[in-house]
Design a protein around this motif. Structure first.
Motif, short mmCIF file in Angstrom:
data_model
loop_
_atom_site.label_atom_id
_atom_site.label_comp_id
_atom_site.label_asym_id
_atom_site.label_seq_id
_atom_site.Cartn_x
_atom_site.Cartn_y
_atom_site.Cartn_z
N MET A 1 144.15 68.71 35.16
CA MET A 1 144.08 68.91 33.72
C MET A 1 143.03 69.96 33.40
SD MET A 1 144.22 64.94 32.50
CE MET A 1 144.86 65.22 30.87
N GLY A 2 143.24 70.66 32.29
CA GLY A 2 142.25 71.63 31.87
C GLY A 2 142.75 72.49 30.73
N TYR A 3 141.83 73.24 30.20
CA TYR A 3 142.06 74.13 29.06
C TYR A 3 142.98 75.28 29.46
CZ TYR A 3 140.39 76.44 24.74
OH TYR A 3 140.28 77.02 23.50
N GLN A 4 143.67 75.84 28.48
CA GLN A 4 144.54 76.98 28.73
C GLN A 4 143.76 78.13 29.34
OE1 GLN A 4 146.13 78.22 24.95
NE2 GLN A 4 146.44 76.14 24.27
N GLY A 5 144.33 78.77 30.34
CA GLY A 5 143.71 79.95 30.93
C GLY A 5 142.61 79.65 31.94
N ALA A 6 142.43 78.38 32.28
CA ALA A 6 141.38 78.02 33.24
C ALA A 6 141.80 78.26 34.69
CB ALA A 6 140.96 76.56 33.05
N GLY A 7 143.08 78.51 34.92
CA GLY A 7 143.57 78.76 36.27
C GLY A 7 144.19 77.55 36.94
N LYS A 8 144.71 76.60 36.15
CA LYS A 8 145.29 75.38 36.71
C LYS A 8 146.49 75.68 37.60
CE LYS A 8 146.08 73.65 32.74
NZ LYS A 8 145.65 74.86 32.04
N LYS A 9 147.39 76.51 37.14
CA LYS A 9 148.61 76.80 37.90
C LYS A 9 148.26 77.44 39.25
CE LYS A 9 153.03 77.59 38.58
NZ LYS A 9 153.50 76.82 39.71
N SER B 1 137.19 76.94 33.35
CA SER B 1 136.83 78.30 33.70
C SER B 1 135.33 78.47 33.54
CB SER B 1 137.56 79.29 32.78
OG SER B 1 137.03 80.59 32.94
N MET B 2 134.70 79.04 34.55
CA MET B 2 133.26 79.26 34.50
C MET B 2 132.87 80.28 33.43
SD MET B 2 132.44 79.26 38.55
CE MET B 2 130.67 79.31 38.33
N VAL B 3 133.83 81.05 32.96
CA VAL B 3 133.53 82.09 31.98
C VAL B 3 133.99 81.72 30.57
CG1 VAL B 3 133.51 83.94 33.69
CG2 VAL B 3 135.65 83.36 32.54
N CYS B 4 134.33 80.44 30.35
CA CYS B 4 134.77 79.98 29.03
C CYS B 4 134.13 78.63 28.72
CB CYS B 4 136.29 79.87 29.00
SG CYS B 4 136.95 79.23 27.44
N GLU B 5 133.17 78.64 27.82
CA GLU B 5 132.44 77.42 27.45
C GLU B 5 133.37 76.37 26.86
OE1 GLU B 5 129.38 74.79 27.27
OE2 GLU B 5 129.37 76.74 28.25
N ASP B 6 134.37 76.79 26.07
CA ASP B 6 135.31 75.82 25.49
C ASP B 6 136.07 75.05 26.56
OD1 ASP B 6 134.62 76.25 22.87
OD2 ASP B 6 136.33 77.56 22.42
N SER B 7 136.35 75.69 27.68
CA SER B 7 137.09 74.99 28.74
C SER B 7 136.26 73.86 29.34
CB SER B 7 137.58 75.96 29.81
OG SER B 7 136.51 76.49 30.56
N ILE C 1 135.10 77.12 42.63
CA ILE C 1 136.13 77.74 43.45
C ILE C 1 136.60 79.04 42.82
CG2 ILE C 1 136.97 75.46 44.19
CD1 ILE C 1 139.52 76.19 42.42
N SER C 2 137.39 79.76 43.60
CA SER C 2 138.18 80.86 43.07
C SER C 2 139.62 80.56 43.46
CB SER C 2 137.75 82.21 43.66
OG SER C 2 138.71 83.20 43.31
N ALA C 3 140.40 80.07 42.51
CA ALA C 3 141.80 79.74 42.80
C ALA C 3 142.57 81.01 43.17
CB ALA C 3 142.44 79.07 41.60
N ARG C 4 142.24 82.11 42.53
CA ARG C 4 142.93 83.37 42.81
C ARG C 4 142.73 83.79 44.27
NH1 ARG C 4 141.41 88.88 39.79
NH2 ARG C 4 140.65 87.30 38.37
N ASN C 5 141.53 83.60 44.80
CA ASN C 5 141.22 83.98 46.18
C ASN C 5 141.35 82.82 47.17
OD1 ASN C 5 140.63 86.51 45.15
ND2 ASN C 5 138.43 86.11 45.04
#
Length: 184
Positions: free
Chosen positions: A25-33, A97-103, A160-164
């Motif tokens: 679970m998580g906020y939109q754009g946090a990289g869940k997928k 997301s480490m770059v989004c306080e709302d997340s 983590i870095s899900a992308r990497n």
């Protein structure tokens, strides 16, 4: 092999589980997928590596069993939305997301709902995503979050870095440890 890992691999609780159901679970754009894709890819690689080597044990403590993993991904649309009827699972992975306080605010609100609806015995793992673009973030804030989540709440917390695909296996290892610890 260190004694803690040995106890984990040989403990009676590790022998009974044949499936693992995770809710991400998580906020939109946090990289869940991307994170979910990484979990499934890494799980498949670990299982195939174990099969090729004929190894009875692995880093996840499944001791040669064919453990199936099911991952459900759920987006939290607003930072403080209330979720009715949380899905049942073995563990909740709360991605921010480490770059989004709302997340981060969003997953802390979700944590409260999990505890209210499911109790405090279910494993909760916080996953701070996007280390690949968060190098310049305030280190004090990162350490504070880690200490707060890990020590105050006693939940897992990983960056983590899900992308990497960085450190996804650490999240899987910690999740299995916590699930095995909670399983009667």
């Amino acid at each position: 092999m260190d004694p803690e890992r040995e106890r984990f691999l040989q403990g009676p609780r590790c022998q009974g589980k044949s499936s693992l159901k995770l809710v991400v679970m998580g906020y939109q754009g946090a990289g869940k997928k991307t994170f979910v894709d990484g979990i499934q890819r890494n799980w498949s690689e670990l299982k195939s590596r174990r099969t090729r080597k004929g190894d009875d044990s692995d880093d996840l403590g499944i001791r040669g069993r064919d453990v199936k993993i099911e991952v459900i991904e759920t987006a939290v649309k607003r930072p403080f939305s209330f979720i009715q009827g949380l899905p049942s699972c073995d563990a909740y992975l709360l991605v921010y997301s480490m770059v989004c306080e709302d997340s981060f605010k969003s997953v802390t609100a979700v944590r409260e709902q999990i505890i209210q609806q499911k109790g405090d015995s279910i494993p909760i793992i916080f996953v701070a995503n996007k280390t690949d673009i968060a190098q310049d973030l305030d280190k004090t804030q990162r350490v504070y979050r880690d200490l707060f989540v890990s020590c105050e709440w006693e939940h897992g917390h990983y960056e983590i870095s899900a992308r990497n695909s960085t450190d996804i296996n650490k999240v899987l290892q910690n999740t299995m440890r916590r699930v095995n610890k909670m399983t009667p």
